[in-house]
Scaffold this motif. Structure first.
Motif, short mmCIF file in Angstrom:
data_model
loop_
_atom_site.label_atom_id
_atom_site.label_comp_id
_atom_site.label_asym_id
_atom_site.label_seq_id
_atom_site.Cartn_x
_atom_site.Cartn_y
_atom_site.Cartn_z
N LEU A 564 0.82 -1.21 0.00
CA LEU A 564 0.00 0.00 0.00
C LEU A 564 0.85 1.26 0.00
CD1 LEU A 564 -2.77 1.25 0.11
CD2 LEU A 564 -2.71 1.05 2.60
N LEU A 565 1.81 1.33 0.96
CA LEU A 565 2.64 2.52 1.04
C LEU A 565 3.54 2.65 -0.18
CD1 LEU A 565 3.68 2.68 4.79
CD2 LEU A 565 2.02 4.09 3.59
N ASP A 566 4.18 1.53 -0.60
CA ASP A 566 5.07 1.59 -1.75
C ASP A 566 4.30 1.92 -3.03
OD1 ASP A 566 7.29 1.00 -0.26
OD2 ASP A 566 7.03 -1.16 -0.46
N PHE A 597 17.98 14.63 9.84
CA PHE A 597 17.47 15.84 10.49
C PHE A 597 16.42 16.53 9.62
CE2 PHE A 597 21.90 16.10 12.55
CZ PHE A 597 21.51 15.18 13.50
N ALA A 598 16.62 16.52 8.32
CA ALA A 598 15.62 17.12 7.43
C ALA A 598 14.29 16.38 7.51
CB ALA A 598 16.15 17.12 5.99
N ASN A 599 14.37 15.05 7.61
CA ASN A 599 13.13 14.26 7.75
C ASN A 599 12.44 14.59 9.07
OD1 ASN A 599 11.19 12.31 7.13
ND2 ASN A 599 12.36 10.68 8.10
N GLU A 600 13.20 14.75 10.14
CA GLU A 600 12.62 15.10 11.43
C GLU A 600 12.01 16.50 11.41
OE1 GLU A 600 15.62 14.59 14.34
OE2 GLU A 600 15.66 12.40 14.18
N VAL A 663 4.37 9.32 6.81
CA VAL A 663 5.44 9.74 5.91
C VAL A 663 6.80 9.70 6.62
CG1 VAL A 663 6.31 11.65 4.53
CG2 VAL A 663 3.88 11.12 4.51
N PHE A 664 6.82 10.10 7.88
CA PHE A 664 8.08 10.09 8.63
C PHE A 664 8.63 8.66 8.75
CE2 PHE A 664 10.18 9.56 12.78
CZ PHE A 664 11.27 10.38 12.58
N VAL A 665 7.77 7.71 9.10
CA VAL A 665 8.21 6.31 9.23
C VAL A 665 8.66 5.76 7.88
CG1 VAL A 665 7.44 3.98 9.80
CG2 VAL A 665 6.78 5.90 11.25
N TRP A 666 7.91 6.04 6.82
CA TRP A 666 8.26 5.53 5.50
C TRP A 666 9.62 6.08 5.03
CZ3 TRP A 666 7.88 8.99 1.11
CH2 TRP A 666 8.26 8.40 -0.08
N VAL A 676 17.24 4.84 -0.92
CA VAL A 676 16.59 6.12 -1.18
C VAL A 676 16.60 6.39 -2.68
CG1 VAL A 676 16.63 8.58 -0.72
CG2 VAL A 676 17.35 6.97 1.03
N GLY A 677 15.45 6.53 -3.24
CA GLY A 677 15.33 6.90 -4.65
C GLY A 677 14.54 8.17 -4.74
N TYR A 678 13.29 8.03 -5.10
CA TYR A 678 12.40 9.18 -5.19
C TYR A 678 11.46 9.13 -4.00
CZ TYR A 678 9.26 12.61 -7.22
OH TYR A 678 8.50 13.71 -7.45
N ILE A 679 11.74 9.89 -2.95
CA ILE A 679 10.97 9.80 -1.71
C ILE A 679 10.11 11.03 -1.50
CG2 ILE A 679 12.68 8.31 -0.61
CD1 ILE A 679 13.70 10.75 0.88
N ASP A 680 9.81 11.72 -2.57
CA ASP A 680 8.96 12.90 -2.47
C ASP A 680 7.51 12.47 -2.67
OD1 ASP A 680 8.06 15.47 -2.29
OD2 ASP A 680 8.37 15.90 -4.41
#
Length: 732
Positions: A564-566, A597-600, A663-666, A676-680
């Motif tokens: 689902l998330l992917d 840190f950016a994710n947080e 989104v934070f967990v993913w 990490v590829g396209y995580i936007d």
């Protein structure tokens, strides 16, 4: 007609007929095993012969017939390969003549299809060669396993390596194809792209390419970019150029560790020359690392020196005054001399202050792709990559011998050379801000033939492999299973006490024991690792998270998703069964702390907005309850309005919290797995903005309706005018 259908309909029988007769060879091995079992000993073979006595053919043992058939199969495949290459060259010659006569451009589409077909047939021929080569490996391995008294695999594989169909280099076919495509596209004319103008975004990304996929990648690129030809002229032009680079460092490997840690202003100093043989003209280059996330660009500078001046320059005996005098004698301008002098002096001072000396050499064949007048997309592909230790372990160092590179007459032991198992592709884009890469470039990146290796460095890999006693840390990509055998091949022999007995009890050292001589170094790693994945070079430290490869059968974008998330975030493709011999498909990236840190920070920003909305809704509910208890049954409409507004805002705040956490967990998992590829997420913020807009619209509508009700209530219950006022108005 598609190429697969073309082969199936036209060449299927021919290709199958010329494949290696694996079954026949296997039957001969079984027959030889049966003969050995019947005789109880090795089949007798006379050690003398006579030139006047003919040996009876009927008395040939099965093993001898096995080798005769093996040699016949080698000759058959060689003839088939040579004939097909000759046919392709003839077709290319005819296509080149037709392209030259296509002045009006009417046949351009037909010529492009023919060029594509020739390229596809060449790739199919390469696949044919690889399948047969693998078949020979397997049948020889089976022979040695079932007939251990007569091992032949090692010798015969060396024999195969010298066969024309294995050793042959047919890159001239790709060069001719590139010329045809370039002429049909009109690459020889155009206006120069001033990529130095403001607003251009430059990016450089490096990838690994399996050797079996190199030709497929070349074929795809040359359909859009021409091959840069180093030696123009002649029929048999090669698509690559040999490059040698000698890297300087000191005994503490200061430059190595600076580049590995990506320290600001970390430098690398190398001396490069081109083509084979002894160097004549050398390029002294300095690369300076700058932080890209600060908006800075790394810098590469270089100047030329004759080979005879290199040792005096490194020793400080060739001064800037002498160099300037030589340049003036060659007619150089003052501006050129000033630019040369600045870099000449700075590099010489760094060599002297840091006590730099030759340490590692890299050698490879480079194929470059670029439109001459356009630097928007530039691609280079390095193959046959080899790293060599410049200072022999059992011989004089370069400094003692008065040289700046290794004496070519000295033998190179296995511990002083390492051969990288993959090609290295580098994609350089220089695009206006906001413009995306061309679709064919994205198709290449999504094809499954490439594995992105963030900040891969030949100098770092060679130093980590060949100088294990000097380096204090190694790059993350040494954990990859696909480079493990090449690094083990260059590992020093283990001490006698480290030899572990083999499972058979013969006392032979195992691979892990052989690798134990490499001292464990701390790895640059971040994230969660699986304990069951171990790497011999790392001791007790686990390897990177390995992802299975995509079964890439062509160029195009894979739109299948799983989970689902992917599926929603469109982050990765479903795992498939790895192909035999396939490179471990990782997304190996050196994750910087600022990434976490950016994710947080993003998570906390969403949370801050959600808490703000939730606090407002809770306050409204609280005030509404107090008002109802204080005023009894009055003002019901206003009280209900406040509750409705609060009940609309509160679910929006909860939804925002849930989205931010998801989104934070993913993203945390994607970063930790180095996949990490396209995580936007392009749709989540838009969806939440829509929900907030709907909530505010609903509140506005309800508020307007309540305001209208209040106006009607005031008009209905308005007091009647006084009688005196009414009489006065009638009189007037």
């Amino acid at each position: 007609m598609k190429f697969g259908k073309y082969l199936e309909s036209k060449q299927r029988v021919e290709w199958r007929t010329n494949y290696l007769d694996y079954k026949g060879l296997k039957d001969l091995i079984k027959e030889a095993v049966a003969e050995t079992e019947r005789s109880g000993t090795v089949t007798f073979s006379p050690r003398t012969t006579s030139l006047s006595v003919l040996r009876a053919g009927s008395l040939k043992p099965a093993e001898e017939r096995f080798f005769e058939k093996l040699e016949y199969e080698v000759g058959k495949i060689n003839k088939f390969t040579v004939d097909n290459v000759s046919t392709l060259k003839k077709r290319l010659k005819q296509l080149r003549e037709r392209t030259a006569s296509n002045k009006d451009g009417k046949e351009t589409e037909e010529l492009l299809q023919e060029a594509k077909l020739i390229g596809d047939e060449f790739l199919a021929l390469e696949k044919f060669v690889n399948l047969n080569y693998l078949g020979f490996h397997k049948i020889l391995k089976k022979h040695d396993k079932l007939l251990p008294h007569a091992p032949c695999q090692q010798f015969y594989i060396a024999h195969l390596h010298h066969q024309p169909w294995v050793q042959g280099n047919y890159s001239d076919l790709l060069v001719q194809l590139s010329n045809i495509y370039s002429q049909l596209r009109g690459d020889t004319s155009g206006t120069k792209n001033e990529d130095s103008a403001q607003g251009f975004v430059r990016s450089t990304t490096k990838y690994w390419v399996r050797t079996t996929d190199v030709s497929a990648v070349k074929h795809h690129i040359l359909q859009h970019l021409p091959v840069f030809q180093y030696n123009v002229g002649g029929e048999d032009q090669q698509d690559s150029q040999l490059i040698n680079s000698v890297y300087l460092d000191n005994s503490s490997m200061e430059l190595y560790h600076g580049r590995l840690d990506k320290r600001p202003n970390a430098i690398a100093v190398r001396i490069r020359w081109y083509d084979q043989g002894e160097p004549k003209l050398c390029f002294v280059e300095r690369k300076t690392h700058r932080e890209s996330w600060k908006g800075e660009e790394s810098v590469k500078e270089r100047f030329m020196l004759p080979e005879s001046k290199m040792v005096p320059y490194l020793e400080g005996e060739y001064t800037i005054d002498q160099a300037q005098a030589d340049l003036r004698a060659k007619g150089k301008t003052d501006a050129e001399i000033a630019k040369f002098s600045k870099l000449f002096t700075e590099v010489q001072q760094q060599i002297d202050s840091k006590q730099l000396r030759p340490m590692i050499r890299t050698q490879y064949l480079r194929t470059a792709f670029q439109v001459p007048f356009d630097a928007t997309v530039r691609i280079s592909l390095d193959t046959n990559l080899t790293m060599i230790k410049e200072n022999p372990d059992d011989g004089p160092s370069c400094t003692v011998a008065g040289r700046w590179y290794r004496d070519p007459t000295l033998p190179i032991p296995r511990t002083e050379i390492t051969r990288f198992p993959h090609g290295v592709l580098e994609v350089k884009l220089s695009l206006p801000e906001g413009q995306k890469a061309p679709e064919w470039v994205q198709d290449l990146l999504d094809s499954g033939y490439l594995t992105e290796v963030h900040k891969f460095s030949k100098f770092i890999h060679g130093s980590a492999t060949l100088l294990p006693d000097l380096v204090q840390a190694v790059p993350y990509w040494v954990d990859d299973e696909s480079v493990r055998p090449s690094m083990l091949q260059s590992a020093p022999a283990p001490p006698s006490h480290a030899l572990l007995p083999s499972p058979s009890g013969a006392g032979a050292p195992t691979a892990i024991a052989a690798a134990a001589a490499l001292q464990p170094k701390p790895r640059r790693r971040t994230g969660n690792d699986d304990d069951h994945l171990r790497h011999p070079l790392l001791g007790d430290q686990p390897t990177l998270q390995l992802l299975p490869p995509r079964d890439a059968v062509g160029f195009g974008r894979d739109k299948k998703r799983k989970g689902l998330l992917d599926w929603y975030f469109n982050s990765r493709t479903p795992p498939q069964k790895p192909r035999e011999g396939a490179m471990a498909r990782t997304m190996p990236m050196r994750i910087e702390p600022k990434t976490f840190f950016a994710n947080e920070r993003t998570f906390l920003s969403w949370l801050h907005m959600a808490v703000t909305l939730g606090s407002i809704a809770a306050a409204l509910l609280g005030f509404a309850g107090v008002a109802q208890r204080g005023e009894g049954a009055g003002h019901k409409v206003a009280d209900n309005l406040v509750e409705v507004i609060a009940l609309i805002l509160l679910p929006v705040a909860v939804l925002m919290c849930a989205y931010a956490l998801t989104v934070f967990v993913w993203r945390s998992r994607a970063i930790a797995k180095k996949s990490v590829g396209y995580i936007d997420d392009r749709w989540g913020p838009l969806g939440l903005a829509g929900v907030v807009a709907l909530a505010l619209t609903a509140i506005l509508i309800i508020s307007i309706a309540d305001f209208v009700d209040q106006l009607k209530a005031q008009h209905t219950h308005a007091p009647a005018p006084a009688p005196s006022d009414w009489l006065l108005s009638r009189a007037l």
